[in-house]
Design an enzyme around this catalytic site. Structure first.
Site, PDB file in Angstrom:
ATOM      1  N   LYS A  25       0.837  -1.197   0.000  1.00 33.60           N
ATOM      2  CA  LYS A  25       0.000   0.000   0.000  1.00 33.60           C
ATOM      3  C   LYS A  25       0.870   1.245   0.000  1.00 33.60           C
ATOM      4  O   LYS A  25       0.737   2.130  -0.836  1.00 33.60           O
ATOM      5  CB  LYS A  25      -0.904   0.027   1.228  1.00 33.60           C
ATOM      6  CG  LYS A  25      -1.476   1.419   1.563  1.00 33.60           C
ATOM      7  CD  LYS A  25      -2.398   1.436   2.727  1.00 33.60           C
ATOM      8  CE  LYS A  25      -1.851   2.018   3.970  1.00 33.60           C
ATOM      9  NZ  LYS A  25      -1.616   3.458   4.037  1.00 33.60           N
ATOM     10  N   ASN A  26       1.819   1.329   0.954  1.00 31.88           N
ATOM     11  CA  ASN A  26       2.550   2.584   1.130  1.00 31.88           C
ATOM     12  C   ASN A  26       3.540   2.846   0.008  1.00 31.88           C
ATOM     13  O   ASN A  26       3.896   4.000  -0.241  1.00 31.88           O
ATOM     14  CB  ASN A  26       3.224   2.601   2.508  1.00 31.88           C
ATOM     15  CG  ASN A  26       2.167   2.735   3.608  1.00 31.88           C
ATOM     16  OD1 ASN A  26       1.025   3.095   3.337  1.00 31.88           O
ATOM     17  ND2 ASN A  26       2.532   2.402   4.819  1.00 31.88           N
ATOM     18  N   CYS A 121      -5.175   8.528   8.992  1.00 27.61           N
ATOM     19  CA  CYS A 121      -5.657   7.855  10.206  1.00 27.61           C
ATOM     20  C   CYS A 121      -5.625   8.803  11.417  1.00 27.61           C
ATOM     21  O   CYS A 121      -4.795   9.690  11.510  1.00 27.61           O
ATOM     22  CB  CYS A 121      -4.734   6.677  10.515  1.00 27.61           C
ATOM     23  SG  CYS A 121      -5.093   5.307   9.432  1.00 27.61           S
ATOM     24  N   ARG A 126       0.090  14.592  12.766  1.00 22.51           N
ATOM     25  CA  ARG A 126       0.633  14.329  11.422  1.00 22.51           C
ATOM     26  C   ARG A 126       0.776  15.593  10.581  1.00 22.51           C
ATOM     27  O   ARG A 126       0.218  15.727   9.504  1.00 22.51           O
ATOM     28  CB  ARG A 126      -0.216  13.284  10.712  1.00 22.51           C
ATOM     29  CG  ARG A 126      -0.361  12.013  11.537  1.00 22.51           C
ATOM     30  CD  ARG A 126      -1.125  10.952  10.831  1.00 22.51           C
ATOM     31  NE  ARG A 126      -0.279  10.301   9.826  1.00 22.51           N
ATOM     32  CZ  ARG A 126      -0.726   9.282   9.064  1.00 22.51           C
ATOM     33  NH1 ARG A 126      -1.965   8.876   9.171  1.00 22.51           N
ATOM     34  NH2 ARG A 126       0.074   8.723   8.177  1.00 22.51           N
ATOM     35  N   ASP A 310       3.424   0.516  12.284  1.00 18.67           N
ATOM     36  CA  ASP A 310       2.198  -0.016  11.678  1.00 18.67           C
ATOM     37  C   ASP A 310       1.889  -1.428  12.161  1.00 18.67           C
ATOM     38  O   ASP A 310       0.768  -1.908  11.979  1.00 18.67           O
ATOM     39  CB  ASP A 310       2.299  -0.014  10.148  1.00 18.67           C
ATOM     40  CG  ASP A 310       2.353   1.394   9.601  1.00 18.67           C
ATOM     41  OD1 ASP A 310       2.711   1.554   8.422  1.00 18.67           O
ATOM     42  OD2 ASP A 310       2.074   2.334  10.364  1.00 18.67           O
ATOM     43  N   ARG A 402      -8.880   0.147   3.466  1.00 22.49           N
ATOM     44  CA  ARG A 402      -7.929   1.138   2.948  1.00 22.49           C
ATOM     45  C   ARG A 402      -6.584   0.488   2.663  1.00 22.49           C
ATOM     46  O   ARG A 402      -5.865   0.912   1.762  1.00 22.49           O
ATOM     47  CB  ARG A 402      -7.720   2.255   3.977  1.00 22.49           C
ATOM     48  CG  ARG A 402      -8.782   3.325   4.029  1.00 22.49           C
ATOM     49  CD  ARG A 402      -8.267   4.548   4.751  1.00 22.49           C
ATOM     50  NE  ARG A 402      -6.981   4.964   4.203  1.00 22.49           N
ATOM     51  CZ  ARG A 402      -6.020   5.555   4.910  1.00 22.49           C
ATOM     52  NH1 ARG A 402      -6.212   5.784   6.193  1.00 22.49           N
ATOM     53  NH2 ARG A 402      -4.879   5.911   4.363  1.00 22.49           N
TER      54      ARG A 402
HETATM   55  C1  EPZ Z   1       3.877   6.899   6.627  1.00 19.33           C
HETATM   56  O1  EPZ Z   1       3.120   7.941   7.224  1.00 19.33           O
HETATM   57  C2  EPZ Z   1       2.910   5.750   6.418  1.00 19.33           C
HETATM   58  N1  EPZ Z   1       1.863   6.163   5.507  1.00 19.33           N
HETATM   59  C3  EPZ Z   1       2.332   5.322   7.752  1.00 19.33           C
HETATM   60  O2  EPZ Z   1       1.521   4.182   7.511  1.00 19.33           O
HETATM   61  C4  EPZ Z   1       3.480   4.909   8.685  1.00 19.33           C
HETATM   62  O3  EPZ Z   1       2.943   4.627   9.957  1.00 19.33           O
HETATM   63  C5  EPZ Z   1       4.481   6.064   8.801  1.00 19.33           C
HETATM   64  O4  EPZ Z   1       4.939   6.457   7.489  1.00 19.33           O
HETATM   65  C6  EPZ Z   1       5.705   5.657   9.615  1.00 19.33           C
HETATM   66  O5  EPZ Z   1       6.317   4.544   9.014  1.00 19.33           O
HETATM   67  C7  EPZ Z   1       2.126   6.137   4.191  1.00 19.33           C
HETATM   68  O6  EPZ Z   1       3.208   5.755   3.769  1.00 19.33           O
HETATM   69  C8  EPZ Z   1       1.009   6.565   3.281  1.00 19.33           C
HETATM   70  P1  EPZ Z   1       6.017  10.069   8.935  1.00 19.33           P
HETATM   71  P2  EPZ Z   1       3.755   9.423   7.346  1.00 19.33           P
HETATM   72  O7  EPZ Z   1       6.035  11.295   8.113  1.00 19.33           O
HETATM   73  O8  EPZ Z   1       4.573   9.681   6.142  1.00 19.33           O
HETATM   74  C9  EPZ Z   1       5.980  13.451  12.300  1.00 19.33           C
HETATM   75  C10 EPZ Z   1      -0.355   2.844   7.646  1.00 19.33           C
HETATM   76  O9  EPZ Z   1      -0.933   2.315   8.601  1.00 19.33           O
HETATM   77  N2  EPZ Z   1       6.089  14.397  11.181  1.00 19.33           N
HETATM   78  O10 EPZ Z   1       7.163   9.123   8.863  1.00 19.33           O
HETATM   79  O11 EPZ Z   1       2.678  10.353   7.687  1.00 19.33           O
HETATM   80  C11 EPZ Z   1       4.649  12.710  12.283  1.00 19.33           C
HETATM   81  O12 EPZ Z   1       3.652  13.464  12.940  1.00 19.33           O
HETATM   82  C12 EPZ Z   1       0.115   4.269   7.755  1.00 19.33           C
HETATM   83  O13 EPZ Z   1      -0.082   2.274   6.551  1.00 19.33           O
HETATM   84  C13 EPZ Z   1       6.193  15.759  11.462  1.00 19.33           C
HETATM   85  O14 EPZ Z   1       6.184  16.180  12.620  1.00 19.33           O
HETATM   86  O15 EPZ Z   1       4.700   9.232   8.602  1.00 19.33           O
HETATM   87  C14 EPZ Z   1       4.974  11.432  13.004  1.00 19.33           C
HETATM   88  O16 EPZ Z   1       4.896  11.645  14.399  1.00 19.33           O
HETATM   89  C15 EPZ Z   1      -0.253   4.898   9.084  1.00 19.33           C
HETATM   90  N3  EPZ Z   1       6.295  16.633  10.420  1.00 19.33           N
HETATM   91  C16 EPZ Z   1       6.428  11.160  12.611  1.00 19.33           C
HETATM   92  O17 EPZ Z   1       6.946  12.414  12.135  1.00 19.33           O
HETATM   93  C17 EPZ Z   1       6.318  16.206   9.112  1.00 19.33           C
HETATM   94  O18 EPZ Z   1       6.440  17.053   8.204  1.00 19.33           O
HETATM   95  C18 EPZ Z   1       6.598  10.129  11.500  1.00 19.33           C
HETATM   96  O19 EPZ Z   1       5.723  10.493  10.452  1.00 19.33           O
HETATM   97  C19 EPZ Z   1       6.210  14.828   8.857  1.00 19.33           C
HETATM   98  C20 EPZ Z   1       6.103  13.941   9.905  1.00 19.33           C
END
Ligand code: EPZ
Length: 423
Positions: A25-26, A121, A126, A310, A402
């Protein structure tokens, strides 16, 4: 989210047999927007038939791209040459977190993008401040007002981006913007997830020059005109693989998951072995067997190659019936324990202290009517239902759809008693 369907599971069945994992998916939601960068039509293979891919198709068609998508085959043809707009509608952004990737892709190809702040989610705030910081580092002007991100650039120029924290989405978005920028972009403190490497491989298959994907420094040498020359198959889903591994252990079954990449699963494999399960790895398959009681363990979610956030929710379901007290620390998202309240309705014994959940193993869970609050919470409730005595009813199955392709068909083929009922 409206409650459309319920998923019902009569627990206690051992899962046995072989199941093939779907495409990721991702990785799919990152590679599909990347097709916008190609001057020639793209063919993407092994795409899962899941809601997030459907939303991605709707987004490309909204922009004006011609898309032929065969969900049964998992093959998508995209011709981005007919794209005639650069705004993504709120309705589509609310349904998928990855809609933010269209900022980087549209900026790279057309020098502008108007994308509402993403949904996704309910697992935390986020924000996308790091995505925006990266775009600005490449020379884009980015404004966010009234929930809308408006980005413009008279040509992007490669630059250095140091991510304040490891962010998968931020790394992906900057890679997309940098792919057609003038010069080289270096992303420091980059995410190393398998789908980052898959995106890099896809960009390179179109003529880009990405080096270092899978390490914490990624260099992208932009190429003005990228062109896809051959079909590209996305990698298998790391999280679906892990969910099926956990389901096998949860039912004390014997399951072989085919078409996966065992090296992507090492953090989970180590924990399942620690719990007393047996895990055998082959080139592209993993066999999980479990006979006796499981030992309680402690794990902390980390960025790849650490324990994936995840899989925290499905794994915490498995720990509910382990022998002893387990500790789960969620280091990535600030509110990713909402599934535990639902599992308490099934007899789980849990105490939460901020980012730490202490799970006291009980001999048996019992069925209940429960509600999926997000995608992986839904997966956790499926695992709990497989273990519970009686028939568990899970509402809000739209969350599960999803990210999991035909999950109940896969589990039924392994012997689970699982079906759907309309409201
Ligand atoms: C991706 O989300 C995945 N989604 C998530 O999978 C996964 O849990 C996550 O990466 C971590 O591996 C997709 O790939 C579509 P991050 P993402 O940016 O990109 C903070 C699932 O279940 N952050 O790595 O949103 C953020 O709030 C989903 O398949 C900032 O503060 O995750 C979080 O606490 C859920 N500012 C941490 O970093 C930013 O600009 C990691 O978020 C970006 C992120």
């Amino acid at each position: 989210m409206a409650q459309e369907e319920r998923m019902l599971i009569t627990g206690g069945q051992r899962l046995e047999g072989t199941v093939r994992v779907s495409g990721g998916k991702n990785t799919s939601v990152a590679i599909i927007p990347a097709t916008i960068l190609s001057q020639t039509p793209c063919v993407i293979e092994n795409l899962p038939d899941i809601e997030d891919v459907h939303v991605s198709v709707e987004t490309l068609r909204h922009l004006g791209a011609r898309v032929n998508w065969d969900p049964a085959l998992g093959t998508m043809e995209v011709d981005a040459s007919s794209i005639c707009r650069t705004d993504v509608p709120l309705e589509l952004c609310r349904r998928m977190r990855a809609s933010s990737y269209y900022i980087g892709a549209l900026l790279a190809r057309f020098g502008q993008a108007q994308v509402p702040l993403p949904g996704g989610c309910d697992i935390g705030r986020r924000p996308i401040d790091q995505h925006i910081k990266g775009m600005r580092a490449l020379g884009a002007r980015v404004e966010t007002a009234h929930g809308l991100v408006t980005a413009t650039a008279d040509g992007l120029t490669g630059g250095d981006v140091f991510m304040d924290m490891v962010t998968v989405g931020g790394t992906i978005n900057v890679m997309l913007a940098a792919a057609c920028a003038q010069g080289t972009t270096t992303i420091y403190n980059a995410a190393k997830e398998p789908h980052i490497v898959d995106l890099a491989n896809f960009l390179n298959s179109m003529g880009c020059r990405v080096k270092g994907a899978g390490t914490d420094v990624i260099r992208v040498r932009g190429v003005q005109k990228l062109a896809s020359r051959r079909p590209y198959a996305v990698i298998p889903d790391q999280i679906e693989t892990g969910t099926l591994m956990i389901a096998a252990a949860a039912t004390h079954g014997d399951v072989t998951i085919c078409g996966c990449i065992p090296t992507h699963m090492e953090a989970l494999t180590a924990k399942l072995l620690e719990m007393g399960a047996k895990v055998d790895e082959r080139d592209d398959a993993i066999r999980v067997r479990s006979i006796g009681a499981h030992r309680a363990v402690t794990f902390k979610t980390q960025v790849y190659p650490g324990f994936p956030t995840d899989l925290q929710q499905p794994m915490s379901a498995l720990l509910c019936t382990a022998t002893g007290t387990s500790t789960v620390v969620e280091n990535i998202f600030e509110s990713r324990f909402r599934h535990l309240a639902e599992m308490e309705r099934m007899g789980a014994r849990v105490r939460i202290f901020e980012q730490t959940a202490v799970i006291e193993g009980v001999p048996q869970l019992h069925a209940a009517a429960v509600e999926a609050t997000d995608l992986r919470a839904g997966a956790a409730l499926v695992i709990a239902g497989l273990m519970a005595q009686g028939t568990t009813e899970i509402s809000n199955t739209c969350f599960i759809d999803r990210g999991y392709e035909h999950l109940e068909k896969k589990l039924s083929s392994l012997g689970a008693v699982i079906w759907r009922a309309q409201e």
